[in-house]
Design a protein around this motif. Sequence first.
Motif, mmCIF file in Angstrom:
data_model
loop_
_atom_site.group_PDB
_atom_site.id
_atom_site.type_symbol
_atom_site.label_atom_id
_atom_site.label_comp_id
_atom_site.label_asym_id
_atom_site.label_seq_id
_atom_site.Cartn_x
_atom_site.Cartn_y
_atom_site.Cartn_z
ATOM 1 N N ASP A 87 0.842 -1.175 0.000
ATOM 2 C CA ASP A 87 0.000 0.000 0.000
ATOM 3 C C ASP A 87 0.883 1.233 0.000
ATOM 4 O OD1 ASP A 87 -1.794 2.003 0.438
ATOM 5 O OD2 ASP A 87 -2.625 1.162 2.274
ATOM 6 N N LEU A 88 0.749 2.066 -1.006
ATOM 7 C CA LEU A 88 1.591 3.250 -1.106
ATOM 8 C C LEU A 88 1.331 4.244 0.014
ATOM 9 C CD1 LEU A 88 1.459 3.892 -4.937
ATOM 10 C CD2 LEU A 88 3.362 2.998 -3.611
ATOM 11 N N ASN A 89 0.171 4.181 0.660
ATOM 12 C CA ASN A 89 -0.158 5.132 1.717
ATOM 13 C C ASN A 89 0.261 4.650 3.097
ATOM 14 O OD1 ASN A 89 -1.365 7.160 0.106
ATOM 15 N ND2 ASN A 89 -3.061 5.758 -0.218
ATOM 16 N N GLY A 90 0.803 3.478 3.218
ATOM 17 C CA GLY A 90 1.396 3.042 4.471
ATOM 18 C C GLY A 90 0.468 2.437 5.495
ATOM 19 N N GLY A 91 -0.782 2.240 5.237
ATOM 20 C CA GLY A 91 -1.684 1.672 6.231
ATOM 21 C C GLY A 91 -2.515 0.575 5.631
ATOM 22 N N THR A 92 -3.236 -0.141 6.472
ATOM 23 C CA THR A 92 -4.066 -1.213 5.964
ATOM 24 C C THR A 92 -5.199 -0.666 5.109
ATOM 25 O OG1 THR A 92 -5.389 -1.145 7.978
ATOM 26 C CG2 THR A 92 -3.573 -2.721 7.906
ATOM 27 N N LEU A 93 -5.598 0.563 5.362
ATOM 28 C CA LEU A 93 -6.669 1.155 4.578
ATOM 29 C C LEU A 93 -6.186 2.336 3.748
ATOM 30 C CD1 LEU A 93 -9.531 1.107 7.204
ATOM 31 C CD2 LEU A 93 -9.169 -0.468 5.325
ATOM 32 N N GLY A 94 -4.882 2.495 3.619
ATOM 33 C CA GLY A 94 -4.340 3.590 2.825
ATOM 34 C C GLY A 94 -4.725 4.931 3.417
ATOM 35 N N SER A 95 -5.350 5.765 2.591
ATOM 36 C CA SER A 95 -5.695 7.105 3.045
ATOM 37 C C SER A 95 -6.768 7.089 4.121
ATOM 38 C CB SER A 95 -6.143 7.962 1.866
ATOM 39 O OG SER A 95 -7.315 7.421 1.300
ATOM 40 N N GLN A 96 -7.411 5.945 4.326
ATOM 41 C CA GLN A 96 -8.401 5.827 5.382
ATOM 42 C C GLN A 96 -7.749 5.632 6.745
ATOM 43 O OE1 GLN A 96 -11.096 2.712 4.259
ATOM 44 N NE2 GLN A 96 -11.847 3.808 2.489
ATOM 45 N N ALA A 97 -6.462 5.360 6.781
ATOM 46 C CA ALA A 97 -5.760 5.120 8.038
ATOM 47 C C ALA A 97 -5.121 6.412 8.539
ATOM 48 C CB ALA A 97 -4.717 4.019 7.868
ATOM 49 N N THR A 98 -5.938 7.464 8.640
ATOM 50 C CA THR A 98 -5.449 8.738 9.146
ATOM 51 C C THR A 98 -6.433 9.297 10.163
ATOM 52 O OG1 THR A 98 -6.584 10.071 7.472
ATOM 53 C CG2 THR A 98 -4.351 9.294 6.922
ATOM 54 N N ALA A 99 -5.913 10.131 11.036
ATOM 55 C CA ALA A 99 -6.772 10.795 12.015
ATOM 56 C C ALA A 99 -7.779 11.709 11.312
ATOM 57 C CB ALA A 99 -5.926 11.579 13.009
ATOM 58 N N GLN A 100 -7.384 12.306 10.187
ATOM 59 C CA GLN A 100 -8.283 13.178 9.444
ATOM 60 C C GLN A 100 -9.457 12.394 8.872
ATOM 61 O OE1 GLN A 100 -4.926 13.037 8.910
ATOM 62 N NE2 GLN A 100 -4.339 14.952 9.891
ATOM 63 N N TYR A 101 -9.180 11.196 8.362
ATOM 64 C CA TYR A 101 -10.251 10.346 7.843
ATOM 65 C C TYR A 101 -11.203 9.964 8.975
ATOM 66 C CZ TYR A 101 -12.744 6.537 5.601
ATOM 67 O OH TYR A 101 -13.731 5.736 5.105
ATOM 68 N N PHE A 102 -10.626 9.586 10.117
ATOM 69 C CA PHE A 102 -11.445 9.207 11.272
ATOM 70 C C PHE A 102 -12.378 10.352 11.648
ATOM 71 C CE2 PHE A 102 -12.330 9.022 15.799
ATOM 72 C CZ PHE A 102 -12.736 7.705 15.976
ATOM 73 N N GLN A 103 -11.825 11.546 11.779
ATOM 74 C CA GLN A 103 -12.599 12.699 12.205
ATOM 75 C C GLN A 103 -13.676 13.072 11.182
ATOM 76 O OE1 GLN A 103 -10.373 16.354 12.488
ATOM 77 N NE2 GLN A 103 -11.856 17.287 13.848
ATOM 78 N N GLY A 104 -13.299 13.120 9.929
ATOM 79 C CA GLY A 104 -14.215 13.612 8.907
ATOM 80 C C GLY A 104 -15.192 12.596 8.358
ATOM 81 N N THR A 105 -14.785 11.335 8.267
ATOM 82 C CA THR A 105 -15.623 10.328 7.623
ATOM 83 C C THR A 105 -16.261 9.363 8.614
ATOM 84 O OG1 THR A 105 -14.232 10.494 5.668
ATOM 85 C CG2 THR A 105 -15.671 8.568 5.822
ATOM 86 N N VAL A 106 -15.453 8.825 9.522
ATOM 87 C CA VAL A 106 -15.988 7.889 10.516
ATOM 88 C C VAL A 106 -16.884 8.648 11.487
ATOM 89 C CG1 VAL A 106 -15.367 6.325 12.402
ATOM 90 C CG2 VAL A 106 -14.022 6.336 10.299
ATOM 91 N N GLY A 107 -16.416 9.805 11.927
ATOM 92 C CA GLY A 107 -17.150 10.622 12.899
ATOM 93 C C GLY A 107 -16.488 10.525 14.253
ATOM 94 N N ASP A 108 -16.154 11.652 14.829
ATOM 95 C CA ASP A 108 -15.444 11.639 16.108
ATOM 96 C C ASP A 108 -16.294 12.116 17.280
ATOM 97 O OD1 ASP A 108 -15.590 14.333 15.452
ATOM 98 O OD2 ASP A 108 -13.521 14.762 16.012
ATOM 99 N N THR A 109 -17.518 12.576 17.029
ATOM 100 C CA THR A 109 -18.328 13.185 18.080
ATOM 101 C C THR A 109 -19.678 12.493 18.215
ATOM 102 O OG1 THR A 109 -17.274 15.310 17.630
ATOM 103 C CG2 THR A 109 -19.335 15.368 18.861
#
Length: 178
Positions: free
Chosen positions: A46-68
């Motif tokens: 994976d060129l993005n370094g995680g099991t989910l690529g660009s989904q394996a970021t704190a920004q993805y968690f906050q914006g897409t998964v939902g943090d609140t």
Amino acid sequence: MNIATKTALTGCLLALAACAQPAPPAAPPVVDPYAAVGGGAVFQGDLNGGTLGSQATAQYFQGTVGDTVLFPVDQTTLTSDARAVLARQAAWLSQNGNFTAIIQGHAEETGTREYNLALGARRASAVQEYLVAQGVDPGRIRTLSFGKERPAETCSDEACYAKNRRAVTVVNDSGVGA
């Protein structure tokens, strides 16, 4: 065409031809001495370094998964909307084991400082318990209460109060800097 025009055109063409540069020599081929070893290099990761690529970021968690998640007045009970967000958080945390989470409990501005700190702590604990029940390792989750000290909105009406009755999950890649 008269002779003067022909002479001028011929002069221009000769001047342009004199400015033309020869074609650059062809670059020599690049030889990779390792290309023949093991059938060549084939990247399958994976060129993005995680099991989910660009989904394996704190920004993805906050914006897409939902943090609140939000709570009703003076409550620590998880609503169905809150449980839906927390189910996504648990799935994301399970897939991204290198992340840890801090759950921040918050309260609205009404009530005493002490009451709101305790309420924020209970809200953070409710979120933590839900995530652990969904299979997230409890050692990866901490809780913190801010009470009414860090409002999302500052005003004195129900719309603001509703936004401040919350728990926020902040994720951090524990592999960074390690």
